[in-house]
Write a protein that holds these residues in place. Sequence first.
Motif, PDB file in Angstrom:
ATOM      1  N   GLY A 210      39.526  48.901  33.977  1.00 46.05           N
ATOM      2  CA  GLY A 210      40.194  49.088  35.252  1.00 46.05           C
ATOM      3  C   GLY A 210      41.248  50.159  35.231  1.00 46.05           C
TER       4      GLY A 210
ATOM      5  N   HIS B 129      33.857  35.672  39.098  1.00 45.74           N
ATOM      6  CA  HIS B 129      33.558  36.061  37.714  1.00 45.74           C
ATOM      7  C   HIS B 129      34.339  35.242  36.693  1.00 45.74           C
ATOM      8  CE1 HIS B 129      32.751  40.380  39.420  1.00 45.74           C
ATOM      9  NE2 HIS B 129      31.769  39.549  39.695  1.00 45.74           N
TER      10      HIS B 129
ATOM     11  N   SER C 293      36.010  43.291  40.186  1.00 51.67           N
ATOM     12  CA  SER C 293      36.347  41.958  39.696  1.00 51.67           C
ATOM     13  C   SER C 293      36.763  41.032  40.837  1.00 51.67           C
ATOM     14  CB  SER C 293      37.479  42.043  38.673  1.00 51.67           C
ATOM     15  OG  SER C 293      37.059  42.757  37.536  1.00 51.67           O
TER      16      SER C 293
ATOM     17  N   THR D 208      36.192  43.749  30.926  1.00 47.30           N
ATOM     18  CA  THR D 208      36.680  44.447  32.117  1.00 47.30           C
ATOM     19  C   THR D 208      37.124  45.857  31.751  1.00 47.30           C
ATOM     20  OG1 THR D 208      38.999  43.729  31.929  1.00 47.30           O
ATOM     21  CG2 THR D 208      37.509  42.301  33.189  1.00 47.30           C
TER      22      THR D 208
ATOM     23  N   LEU E 167      42.083  37.464  38.436  1.00 42.59           N
ATOM     24  CA  LEU E 167      40.964  37.962  39.235  1.00 42.59           C
ATOM     25  C   LEU E 167      41.287  37.924  40.728  1.00 42.59           C
ATOM     26  CD1 LEU E 167      38.073  36.395  37.175  1.00 42.59           C
ATOM     27  CD2 LEU E 167      38.687  38.814  37.303  1.00 42.59           C
TER      28      LEU E 167
ATOM     29  N   TYR F  69      40.932  48.455  29.109  1.00 44.05           N
ATOM     30  CA  TYR F  69      39.583  47.932  28.889  1.00 44.05           C
ATOM     31  C   TYR F  69      39.559  46.938  27.753  1.00 44.05           C
ATOM     32  CZ  TYR F  69      40.051  52.085  25.900  1.00 44.05           C
ATOM     33  OH  TYR F  69      40.525  53.048  25.036  1.00 44.05           O
TER      34      TYR F  69
ATOM     35  N   THR G 243      34.536  44.228  36.479  1.00 40.29           N
ATOM     36  CA  THR G 243      33.961  43.367  35.460  1.00 40.29           C
ATOM     37  C   THR G 243      32.772  44.115  34.874  1.00 40.29           C
ATOM     38  OG1 THR G 243      34.689  41.378  36.606  1.00 40.29           O
ATOM     39  CG2 THR G 243      32.907  41.124  34.994  1.00 40.29           C
TER      40      THR G 243
ATOM     41  N   ASN H   5      39.907  47.131  39.373  1.00 37.73           N
ATOM     42  CA  ASN H   5      39.436  46.481  38.151  1.00 37.73           C
ATOM     43  C   ASN H   5      37.963  46.116  38.320  1.00 37.73           C
ATOM     44  OD1 ASN H   5      40.779  45.469  35.563  1.00 37.73           O
ATOM     45  ND2 ASN H   5      39.413  43.792  36.117  1.00 37.73           N
TER      46      ASN H   5
ATOM     47  N   CYS I 248      43.342  40.877  41.297  1.00 41.54           N
ATOM     48  CA  CYS I 248      42.501  42.091  41.292  1.00 41.54           C
ATOM     49  C   CYS I 248      41.878  42.339  42.654  1.00 41.54           C
ATOM     50  CB  CYS I 248      41.401  41.977  40.236  1.00 41.54           C
ATOM     51  SG  CYS I 248      41.994  42.111  38.543  1.00 41.54           S
TER      52      CYS I 248
ATOM     53  N   LEU J  70      33.690  35.341  32.615  1.00 39.79           N
ATOM     54  CA  LEU J  70      34.666  36.161  31.897  1.00 39.79           C
ATOM     55  C   LEU J  70      35.485  35.311  30.937  1.00 39.79           C
ATOM     56  CD1 LEU J  70      36.172  38.811  34.333  1.00 39.79           C
ATOM     57  CD2 LEU J  70      34.911  39.194  32.218  1.00 39.79           C
TER      58      LEU J  70
ATOM     59  N   ALA K 282      28.678  38.800  32.498  1.00 38.41           N
ATOM     60  CA  ALA K 282      30.043  39.347  32.497  1.00 38.41           C
ATOM     61  C   ALA K 282      30.594  39.306  31.085  1.00 38.41           C
ATOM     62  CB  ALA K 282      30.918  38.544  33.446  1.00 38.41           C
TER      63      ALA K 282
END
Length: 187
Positions: free
Chosen positions: A82, A20, A16, A80, A54, A97, A70, A68, A57, A24, A77
Amino acid sequence: MEPRVIHTPRLSLVPSVVAHAESLWAAIEASLPELRPWMAWAIDDSYQQNRQFLKMCEAMWQRGEGWNFTIFVDGSAEGTVGLGGHEPLIKCAELGYWIRTGLAGRGLVTEAAAAAVTFGFDQIGLHRIELHAGLENFASMRVAEKVGFQRVGVLRDGSRGEGGWYDCHLFDLLETDARPSLAELSE
């Protein structure tokens, strides 16, 4: 560890990054009614908060504190998956998730979760992965069980959603536990 893309039969899991954020956010906005009961971050989420997450991340990956991904479905996308809350001394992390509501029920999160678990054990060197699922979050519990997690207890007020604090099942999976392969999960 350098970020790397994981490919599964139907998905690409891409580390991620801020780039994104826009796509997302579209998946988040389309799924807020389903996310808010279970995800504390979704209660008051915004595009700007998503960008900040993000950015965090990316930094966590570089520091080896969190991984994490994507979830990309057909190049878009859509959620997620992670591993966060890394405890290096005991080689433990927590799996989380979510996926766009319109894609739920197709086994995509199970596929993503299984790939993240394999990454955690094989690439990070984890010994144990935990997962928290609300007592009424049946979809999340199904994913956990399909991937091989076992229920080991209940966390009182283990998480928070738009309705307030709620109890969670605590699941765990050890690197030595039997678990299905991605091929078995795709059948």
